[in-house]
Write a protein that holds these residues in place. Structure first.
Motif, PDB file in Angstrom:
ATOM      1  N   TRP A  85      30.986  24.132   0.786  1.00 57.73           N
ATOM      2  CA  TRP A  85      30.130  24.580   1.891  1.00 57.73           C
ATOM      3  C   TRP A  85      30.828  24.330   3.229  1.00 57.73           C
ATOM      4  O   TRP A  85      30.924  25.249   4.071  1.00 57.73           O
ATOM      5  CB  TRP A  85      28.786  23.842   1.829  1.00 57.73           C
ATOM      6  CG  TRP A  85      27.846  24.114   2.965  1.00 57.73           C
ATOM      7  CD1 TRP A  85      27.361  25.331   3.356  1.00 57.73           C
ATOM      8  CD2 TRP A  85      27.255  23.141   3.838  1.00 57.73           C
ATOM      9  NE1 TRP A  85      26.506  25.173   4.429  1.00 57.73           N
ATOM     10  CE2 TRP A  85      26.421  23.838   4.734  1.00 57.73           C
ATOM     11  CE3 TRP A  85      27.332  21.748   3.941  1.00 57.73           C
ATOM     12  CZ2 TRP A  85      25.680  23.183   5.737  1.00 57.73           C
ATOM     13  CZ3 TRP A  85      26.587  21.101   4.918  1.00 57.73           C
ATOM     14  CH2 TRP A  85      25.781  21.815   5.810  1.00 57.73           C
ATOM     15  N   ALA A  91      34.295  23.785   8.794  1.00 56.78           N
ATOM     16  CA  ALA A  91      34.162  22.337   8.964  1.00 56.78           C
ATOM     17  C   ALA A  91      35.198  21.664   8.064  1.00 56.78           C
ATOM     18  O   ALA A  91      35.526  22.188   6.999  1.00 56.78           O
ATOM     19  CB  ALA A  91      32.753  21.897   8.591  1.00 56.78           C
ATOM     20  N   TYR A  95      35.673  13.936   2.152  1.00 55.63           N
ATOM     21  CA  TYR A  95      34.862  13.277   1.120  1.00 55.63           C
ATOM     22  C   TYR A  95      35.641  12.999  -0.162  1.00 55.63           C
ATOM     23  O   TYR A  95      35.063  12.791  -1.211  1.00 55.63           O
ATOM     24  CB  TYR A  95      33.601  14.120   0.862  1.00 55.63           C
ATOM     25  CG  TYR A  95      32.856  14.405   2.149  1.00 55.63           C
ATOM     26  CD1 TYR A  95      32.373  13.343   2.927  1.00 55.63           C
ATOM     27  CD2 TYR A  95      32.700  15.689   2.635  1.00 55.63           C
ATOM     28  CE1 TYR A  95      31.742  13.567   4.141  1.00 55.63           C
ATOM     29  CE2 TYR A  95      32.061  15.934   3.846  1.00 55.63           C
ATOM     30  CZ  TYR A  95      31.598  14.867   4.602  1.00 55.63           C
ATOM     31  OH  TYR A  95      30.971  15.083   5.797  1.00 55.63           O
TER      32      TYR A  95
ATOM     33  N   ALA B 215      27.383  22.552   8.955  1.00 56.29           N
ATOM     34  CA  ALA B 215      28.351  21.736   8.203  1.00 56.29           C
ATOM     35  C   ALA B 215      29.176  20.861   9.156  1.00 56.29           C
ATOM     36  O   ALA B 215      29.515  19.718   8.828  1.00 56.29           O
ATOM     37  CB  ALA B 215      29.261  22.626   7.362  1.00 56.29           C
ATOM     38  N   GLN B 216      29.484  21.387  10.345  1.00 59.56           N
ATOM     39  CA  GLN B 216      30.269  20.597  11.311  1.00 59.56           C
ATOM     40  C   GLN B 216      29.509  19.356  11.793  1.00 59.56           C
ATOM     41  O   GLN B 216      30.124  18.360  12.190  1.00 59.56           O
ATOM     42  CB  GLN B 216      30.671  21.470  12.514  1.00 59.56           C
ATOM     43  CG  GLN B 216      31.723  22.519  12.140  1.00 59.56           C
ATOM     44  CD  GLN B 216      32.022  23.472  13.291  1.00 59.56           C
ATOM     45  OE1 GLN B 216      31.351  23.454  14.330  1.00 59.56           O
ATOM     46  NE2 GLN B 216      33.023  24.331  13.099  1.00 59.56           N
ATOM     47  N   PHE B 218      27.850  17.476   9.886  1.00 61.50           N
ATOM     48  CA  PHE B 218      28.158  16.465   8.870  1.00 61.50           C
ATOM     49  C   PHE B 218      29.594  15.966   8.989  1.00 61.50           C
ATOM     50  O   PHE B 218      29.845  14.764   9.009  1.00 61.50           O
ATOM     51  CB  PHE B 218      27.900  17.025   7.458  1.00 61.50           C
ATOM     52  CG  PHE B 218      26.438  17.173   7.160  1.00 61.50           C
ATOM     53  CD1 PHE B 218      25.730  16.118   6.600  1.00 61.50           C
ATOM     54  CD2 PHE B 218      25.745  18.344   7.446  1.00 61.50           C
ATOM     55  CE1 PHE B 218      24.375  16.224   6.335  1.00 61.50           C
ATOM     56  CE2 PHE B 218      24.388  18.462   7.191  1.00 61.50           C
ATOM     57  CZ  PHE B 218      23.703  17.396   6.633  1.00 61.50           C
ATOM     58  N   THR B 219      30.541  16.891   9.102  1.00 60.09           N
ATOM     59  CA  THR B 219      31.954  16.469   9.080  1.00 60.09           C
ATOM     60  C   THR B 219      32.395  15.831  10.389  1.00 60.09           C
ATOM     61  O   THR B 219      33.229  14.932  10.391  1.00 60.09           O
ATOM     62  CB  THR B 219      32.878  17.669   8.777  1.00 60.09           C
ATOM     63  OG1 THR B 219      32.640  18.697   9.764  1.00 60.09           O
ATOM     64  CG2 THR B 219      32.607  18.233   7.396  1.00 60.09           C
TER      65      THR B 219
END
Lengths: 257, 257
Positions: A85, A91, A95, B215-216, B218-219
């Motif tokens: 995703w 992004a 992880y 998503a960015q 999160f990252t």
């Protein structure tokens, strides 16, 4: 809740199928479980195919539940989906490391336990297979798990064909500490393990195996140092194989020491 | 089960105490959870004392729930008790290794999740703190955890003083794989993440932070590579400190490579 108070592990199932719609409903309801940053870092592989059960069976030391249960569920710590995703959304995911494995394993285990509770509340019988942690690389191979997906729990599910008695549990005094952990001494161990050690089935088990104490059954037969150390290496290898740990990370860690 | 279907994380609690007898009943009922070889490789430290909450609070990045909740429970992977039992019973325990940590962490997390379900069924509000895995050495210090005891989960518990809406979840199609894991491609990711990405609160969050995609968030903000890698080392250090891993084990492992 009666379904929790009365629960027991069920290892024998009758031939009746477990409806796919029912399984899906329970798996979907279990998604209500809390999860890290609402990322749901888990996935489940459902095994019903006989050929796949034959391949999974040795991963679980040929315990008969794997082949006999209508459904086998392998719960996985999964950062693959979230990582894909991120990549598709400009992004840069970070992880592929040990903390991320622990976060995803936590999500997967909490989700798995909610599923077990829901299944048992529905009258289904469930057996949790701890063997998943003993052969993670083989399971990953059989189920085609890609990088950042690691199996952490397996449950077999079916309609109960046995009604075993409940097993014993330690008194809460063994488990609960107030404010600070207090290491148990001989008096506390005697108090908390007395009932378990006095159970006729445990005494018989000790006698049959020619041991002196119940604890020796665990250390000498069931969970030996040799097996634990060998499977610890297997677990680290699997984490490397699945991309949650790297030889470089470990070397860096040792260099810091 | 409605208590699971309707659950949500509760971060605000009213001033009413949570009765000690109630907590103990729920913790005892949760002991019905399946556990490795019926060894119950977990323990819980109950924090109620204000001074202890002050010390725990920074371990959880000063999230207000730690000080505001009437009860804070730290669930620990625990091979200390079983090991002490073995030593007192002429048995030679071999549980100071990584596999044993994973076994005990599994027991602790499953037990924790059953407790959460029982607490929520009772009307209590629960918040699960993922921060436990970020600062395990500090938590071990505060709670006097001895070797072979490692904190893996913390939950704050109290009577709810808020009724937030439920948060979104991914559709089951994101989570469930049949027979073999199939890596999601762009089509599956678009299908499964569309609803989440379209949520007004998520869109607003992206805009406010000047990012292009959810998503960015999160990252780049919530779970960055840099933090994850640093906390991975912290987790390995904590496992060494608590005796579940040794520099020697890791060197042996690297030598095999």
């Amino acid at each position: 809740m009666d379904c929790i108070r009365n629960r027991k592990t069920i290892r024998k199932y009758d031939r009746r199928e477990v409806d796919e719609a029912l399984l899906c409903r329970l798996l979907e309801e279990a998604e209500r479980t809390q999860t890290m940053g609402n990322m749901q870092l888990y996935s489940v592989v459902l095994t019903r195919d006989e050929g796949m059960k034959d391949k999974l069976s040795p991963c679980h030391f040929n315990q008969p539940m794997v082949k006999e249960a209508p459904a086998v569920l392998t719960f996985c710590a999964d950062f693959q989906r979230a990582t894909t995703w991120c990549r598709l959304r400009k992004a840069d995911p970070g992880y592929d490391n040990f903390l991320s494995f622990m976060n995803a394993a936590t999500d997967a285990l909490l989700y798995c336990q909610t599923f077990c509770t829901l299944a048992e509340a529905e009258g289904l019988g469930v057996c949790y297979l701890g063997t998943t942690l003993y052969t993670p690389s083989q399971i990953a191979e059989v189920l085609s798990l890609p990088s950042l997906v690691m199996p952490v729990a397996t449950v077999t599910v079916g309609w109960p064909a046995e009604h075993p008695p409940q097993t014993d549990r330690l008194p809460l005094s063994a488990v609960l500490h107030r404010e600070r952990y207090v290491k148990p001494g001989a008096a506390e161990i005697d108090r908390d393990y007395a009932a378990k050690e006095a159970l006729p089935e445990n005494r018989e088990f000790v006698r049959l195996n020619g041991k002196e104490t119940l604890a020796q059954i665990f250390t000498d037969l069931r969970y030996t140092r040799r097996d634990n150390e060998s499977m610890s290496r297997g677990m680290l290898e699997a984490l490397c194989r699945q991309g949650f740990l790297s030889v470089g990370d470990l070397k860096d860690f040792l260099a810091l020491d």
